[in-house]
Design an enzyme around this catalytic site. Structure first.
Site: not given
Length: 229
Positions: A118, A129, A143
Site C-alpha cells: 500500500s 520511477d 496492494k
C-alpha cells in the site's frame, strides 16, 4: 502508549539506516527528526552530505496515504508521486511533489519485500520511477486499490474497489507490486535484535543496499523522465 514508527541507526562510513514500520500519524514528522539527526552526524564527520541512506520499508503494511505522500515528497523536488484513478476516467487525481523542504541529492536505497504494501509501495514506486532511489529486496505485496464497504439489508457487507493507485510512469501497483532493481532474497533465520554494523554484516539485503549506494547513483539524477515499463 504510541510506538514510534521511525527507527534510526548508523551503519558506519557515513551511511544512515532508517526503518519506517508503518505510515501513521506523525510518521513524516518523526522522519524529519531522524533526517535532521543524520545531517548533524554528517556535519560532525566533516562531510558535506551523507554517503547514503538505506530506507527500510520491509514488512511495512502501509497505513495513512497522506503520510506516505509526505515521506516521498521529502526526497522529490517535483513530479508526480502517485495517481489515483477511479472507475470513471474523469475521477483521476495526482499527488505532486513540491520543492519546499526537499532533501539534498545523496544516494538512497530502499529495502522492500512481500510484506511491503500500500502506502509503502507508493513511496518505493515514486522514488524508483523518478530515478531517486534504487529498490533492493524482493517483489512487494501488490496492494494498490481503494476500497469501500457497502452495508446490505441482511447485515452482510459488500467490499467494492472504487479506484487504483498508479506510479508516476503509469504502472499499476494492484496485484503486481514493485519489482526491485537489485533482487536479493533474505537470509534464513536471521537473529532478532541486530543493530548497526552487526546488522549490516548479517543481513544480506542491507549489505546489498549499501553496496548499491557505493556503486554510485545509477540513473538517479533528477530531471530524467520517469522510467517506462
Amino acid at each position: 502508549m504510541r510506538v514510534p514508527s521511525v527507527e534510526l541507526e548508523d551503519l558506519g562510513e557515513g551511511v544512515a539506516y532508517v526503518r519506517i514500520r508503518a505510515f501513521q500519524e506523525r510518521t513524516d514528522f518523526e522522519l524529519s527528526k531522524a533526517l535532521a539527526e543524520v545531517k548533524r552526524r554528517t556535519k560532525e564527520q566533516g562531510r558535506a552530505l551523507p554517503a547514503g541512506l538505506v530506507l527500510d520499508l520491509r514488512d511495512n503494511p502501509g497505513g495513512l496515504l497522506d503520510e506516505g505522500v509526505r515521506v516521498a515528497d521529502r526526497f522529490l523536488a517535483s513530479g508526480i508521486i502517485v495517481t489515483t484513478k477511479g472507475r470513471n476516467p474523469r475521477n483521476t487525481e495526482a499527488e505532486n511533489a513540491r520543492p519546499d523542504g526537499t532533501e539534498p541529492d545523496y544516494p538512497i536505497a530502499i529495502l522492500v519485500n512481500d510484506g511491503t504494501a500500500s502506502a509503502s509501495e507508493i513511496v518505493a514506486g515514486a522514488l524508483q520511477d523518478q530515478h531517486r532511489a534504487s529498490i533492493v529486496g524482493t517483489r512487494t505485496f501488490g496492494k494498490g486499490s481503494v476500497q469501500t464497504l457497502f452495508g446490505l439489508d441482511d447485515g452482510a457487507g459488500l467490499k467494492l474497489t472504487i479506484a487504483r493507485y498508479f506510479t508516476p510512469s503509469g504502472r499499476s501497483i494492484q496485484d503486481i507490486g514493485i519489482e526491485p532493481d537489485v533482487p536479493i532474497r533474505p537470509a534464513d533465520d536471521l537473529p532478532a535484535g541486530l543493530r548497526g554494523k552487526e546488522r549490516l554484516q548479517r543481513d544480506p539485503q542491507i549489505g546489498a543496499a549499501v553496496e548499491a549506494l557505493r556503486r554510485g547513483p545509477k540513473n538517479l539524477a533528477r530531471g530524467q523522465p520517469p522510467r517506462q515499463e
